[in-house]
Scaffold this motif. Structure first.
Motif, PDB file in Angstrom:
ATOM      1  N   ASP A   1       2.418   1.713  -3.497  1.00 13.28           N
ATOM      2  CA  ASP A   1       1.435   2.182  -4.465  1.00 13.28           C
ATOM      3  C   ASP A   1       1.305   3.658  -4.268  1.00 13.28           C
ATOM      4  O   ASP A   1       1.655   4.347  -5.337  1.00 13.28           O
ATOM      5  CB  ASP A   1       0.165   1.356  -4.224  1.00 13.28           C
ATOM      6  CG  ASP A   1      -0.803   2.038  -5.015  1.00 13.28           C
ATOM      7  OD1 ASP A   1      -0.740   1.919  -6.406  1.00 13.28           O
ATOM      8  OD2 ASP A   1      -2.088   2.516  -4.863  1.00 13.28           O
ATOM      9  N   ILE A   2       1.274   4.350  -3.084  1.00  7.13           N
ATOM     10  CA  ILE A   2       1.337   5.694  -3.061  1.00  7.13           C
ATOM     11  C   ILE A   2       2.844   6.328  -3.311  1.00  7.13           C
ATOM     12  O   ILE A   2       2.528   7.290  -4.025  1.00  7.13           O
ATOM     13  CB  ILE A   2       1.086   5.956  -1.531  1.00  7.13           C
ATOM     14  CG1 ILE A   2      -0.316   5.315  -0.945  1.00  7.13           C
ATOM     15  CG2 ILE A   2       1.276   7.402  -1.308  1.00  7.13           C
ATOM     16  CD1 ILE A   2      -1.575   6.288  -1.594  1.00  7.13           C
TER      17      ILE A   2
ATOM     18  N   PHE B   1      -5.657  -2.237  -1.808  1.00  7.53           N
ATOM     19  CA  PHE B   1      -4.884  -1.923  -0.782  1.00  7.53           C
ATOM     20  C   PHE B   1      -5.617  -1.544   0.106  1.00  7.53           C
ATOM     21  O   PHE B   1      -5.015  -1.084   1.338  1.00  7.53           O
ATOM     22  CB  PHE B   1      -3.690  -1.221  -1.217  1.00  7.53           C
ATOM     23  CG  PHE B   1      -2.767  -1.742  -2.074  1.00  7.53           C
ATOM     24  CD1 PHE B   1      -2.353  -2.899  -2.055  1.00  7.53           C
ATOM     25  CD2 PHE B   1      -2.416  -1.136  -3.360  1.00  7.53           C
ATOM     26  CE1 PHE B   1      -1.539  -3.776  -3.168  1.00  7.53           C
ATOM     27  CE2 PHE B   1      -1.673  -1.398  -4.376  1.00  7.53           C
ATOM     28  CZ  PHE B   1      -1.079  -2.851  -4.113  1.00  7.53           C
ATOM     29  N   SER B   2      -6.903  -1.133   0.133  1.00 10.04           N
ATOM     30  CA  SER B   2      -7.647  -0.754   1.158  1.00 10.04           C
ATOM     31  C   SER B   2      -7.702  -1.143   2.710  1.00 10.04           C
ATOM     32  O   SER B   2      -7.732  -0.572   3.615  1.00 10.04           O
ATOM     33  CB  SER B   2      -9.054  -0.268   0.446  1.00 10.04           C
ATOM     34  OG  SER B   2      -9.767  -1.521   0.374  1.00 10.04           O
TER      35      SER B   2
ATOM     36  N   SER C   1      -2.724  -2.656   6.298  1.00 14.26           N
ATOM     37  CA  SER C   1      -1.933  -1.628   7.072  1.00 14.26           C
ATOM     38  C   SER C   1      -0.660  -2.292   7.483  1.00 14.26           C
ATOM     39  O   SER C   1      -0.550  -3.601   7.758  1.00 14.26           O
ATOM     40  CB  SER C   1      -2.831  -1.181   8.138  1.00 14.26           C
ATOM     41  OG  SER C   1      -3.230  -2.227   8.912  1.00 14.26           O
TER      42      SER C   1
ATOM     43  N   ARG D   1      -7.085   5.465   3.452  1.00 17.15           N
ATOM     44  CA  ARG D   1      -7.913   4.217   3.228  1.00 17.15           C
ATOM     45  C   ARG D   1      -9.402   4.266   3.142  1.00 17.15           C
ATOM     46  O   ARG D   1     -10.005   3.670   2.334  1.00 17.15           O
ATOM     47  CB  ARG D   1      -7.246   3.135   3.901  1.00 17.15           C
ATOM     48  CG  ARG D   1      -6.090   2.513   3.324  1.00 17.15           C
ATOM     49  CD  ARG D   1      -5.134   1.910   4.573  1.00 17.15           C
ATOM     50  NE  ARG D   1      -4.746   3.232   5.735  1.00 17.15           N
ATOM     51  CZ  ARG D   1      -3.980   2.782   6.744  1.00 17.15           C
ATOM     52  NH1 ARG D   1      -3.219   1.568   6.687  1.00 17.15           N
ATOM     53  NH2 ARG D   1      -3.659   3.684   7.388  1.00 17.15           N
TER      54      ARG D   1
ATOM     55  N   GLY E   1       0.806  -1.100  -0.043  1.00 23.81           N
ATOM     56  CA  GLY E   1       0.049  -0.129   0.104  1.00 23.81           C
ATOM     57  C   GLY E   1       0.837   1.444  -0.012  1.00 23.81           C
ATOM     58  O   GLY E   1       0.610   2.166  -0.650  1.00 23.81           O
ATOM     59  N   HIS E   2       1.985   1.032   0.748  1.00 19.60           N
ATOM     60  CA  HIS E   2       2.954   2.407   0.883  1.00 19.60           C
ATOM     61  C   HIS E   2       3.619   2.612  -0.430  1.00 19.60           C
ATOM     62  O   HIS E   2       3.888   3.504  -0.875  1.00 19.60           O
ATOM     63  CB  HIS E   2       3.991   2.287   2.012  1.00 19.60           C
ATOM     64  CG  HIS E   2       3.396   2.136   3.306  1.00 19.60           C
ATOM     65  ND1 HIS E   2       3.804   1.197   4.524  1.00 19.60           N
ATOM     66  CD2 HIS E   2       2.507   2.911   4.009  1.00 19.60           C
ATOM     67  CE1 HIS E   2       3.121   1.519   5.406  1.00 19.60           C
ATOM     68  NE2 HIS E   2       2.477   2.530   5.213  1.00 19.60           N
TER      69      HIS E   2
ATOM     70  N   THR F   1      -6.303   5.535  -1.628  1.00 18.13           N
ATOM     71  CA  THR F   1      -5.752   4.243  -1.894  1.00 18.13           C
ATOM     72  C   THR F   1      -6.298   3.520  -3.082  1.00 18.13           C
ATOM     73  O   THR F   1      -7.541   3.741  -3.395  1.00 18.13           O
ATOM     74  CB  THR F   1      -5.998   3.212  -0.510  1.00 18.13           C
ATOM     75  OG1 THR F   1      -5.225   1.979  -0.842  1.00 18.13           O
ATOM     76  CG2 THR F   1      -7.485   3.009  -0.193  1.00 18.13           C
ATOM     77  N   ASP F   2      -5.650   2.676  -3.735  1.00 18.36           N
ATOM     78  CA  ASP F   2      -5.945   1.805  -4.763  1.00 18.36           C
ATOM     79  C   ASP F   2      -6.949   0.728  -3.817  1.00 18.36           C
ATOM     80  O   ASP F   2      -6.651   0.052  -3.031  1.00 18.36           O
ATOM     81  CB  ASP F   2      -4.951   1.035  -5.429  1.00 18.36           C
ATOM     82  CG  ASP F   2      -5.446   0.371  -6.685  1.00 18.36           C
ATOM     83  OD1 ASP F   2      -4.869   0.565  -7.724  1.00 18.36           O
ATOM     84  OD2 ASP F   2      -5.983  -0.647  -6.514  1.00 18.36           O
TER      85      ASP F   2
ATOM     86  N   GLY G   1      -1.623   9.015   2.407  1.00 22.24           N
ATOM     87  CA  GLY G   1      -2.769   8.127   1.864  1.00 22.24           C
ATOM     88  C   GLY G   1      -3.625   7.864   2.637  1.00 22.24           C
ATOM     89  O   GLY G   1      -3.764   7.902   4.012  1.00 22.24           O
TER      90      GLY G   1
END
Ligand code: ADP
Length: 163
Positions: free
Chosen positions: A19-20, A123-124, A127, A90, A16-17, A119-120, A88
């Protein structure tokens, strides 16, 4: 030249990180992933380990640099001559904390602006905390984190495996 700072604990750096970071690197000329030396949270990895894992995961992004910082984010921003904070979002549950943080930083340093990237969807749910929870109980975390992070986490024996 636009220069943004993406601050966080990154304990550990997740997909997720990543992606951002990748999306931020397409918007800003330069992006600093800033690993916070967090005195309140009990971290799983040292700040140096977190910095190294984040660097390894973003090595393919030439305009991304990973640094660590201690103290106030706005002081770090001033030292780095950046006015943009990237964060980001979520879920609604992130909003209140992020809103407070952004307001506080604006109060401390009116020249800074916080930019939020949503978030995409895939990946929501992700964490650092949930990754650590799953790992603790011996669950598979490979699909949630970059390969280097997975390798390092595997080196730490999850408690279940020792029973
Ligand atoms: P902190 O410890 O400051 O809360 P984290 O290291 O948990 O920070 O995360 C840093 C930033 O990345 C925060 O803005 C957080 O909302 C965001 N973030 C974390 N996970 C995701 C994700 N899966 N998708 C989008 N943004 C995320």
């Amino acid at each position: 030249m636009s220069k943004a700072v993406y601050p966080g604990s990154f304990d550990p750096f997740t997909n997720g990180h990543l992606d951002i970071t990748e999306r931020g690197a397409r918007i800003f000329d330069e992006l600093i992933v800033a690993v916070l030396v967090n005195s309140e949270k009990q971290a799983m990895f040292s700040v140096e380990e977190r910095r190294m894992m984040s660097s390894e995961a973003t090595v393919h992004l030439p305009n991304v640099k990973v640094m660590s910082f201690d103290g106030l984010l706005v002081d770090f921003m001033r030292r780095e001559r950046s006015r943009v904070i990237l964060r980001g979002l979520r879920a609604l549950s992130d909003f209140e904390y992020e809103f407070q943080l952004a307001q506080m930083n604006r109060q401390l340093a009116p020249e800074t602006e916080t930019f939020f990237m949503v978030t995409d969807a895939k990946f929501s749910y992700l964490s650092s905390r949930s990754v650590k929870e799953v790992f603790k109980f011996g669950g598979a975390i490979q699909e949630f984190v970059p390969p280097g992070v997975f390798r390092r986490m595997r080196e730490r024996i999850p408690p279940r495996a020792m029973e």
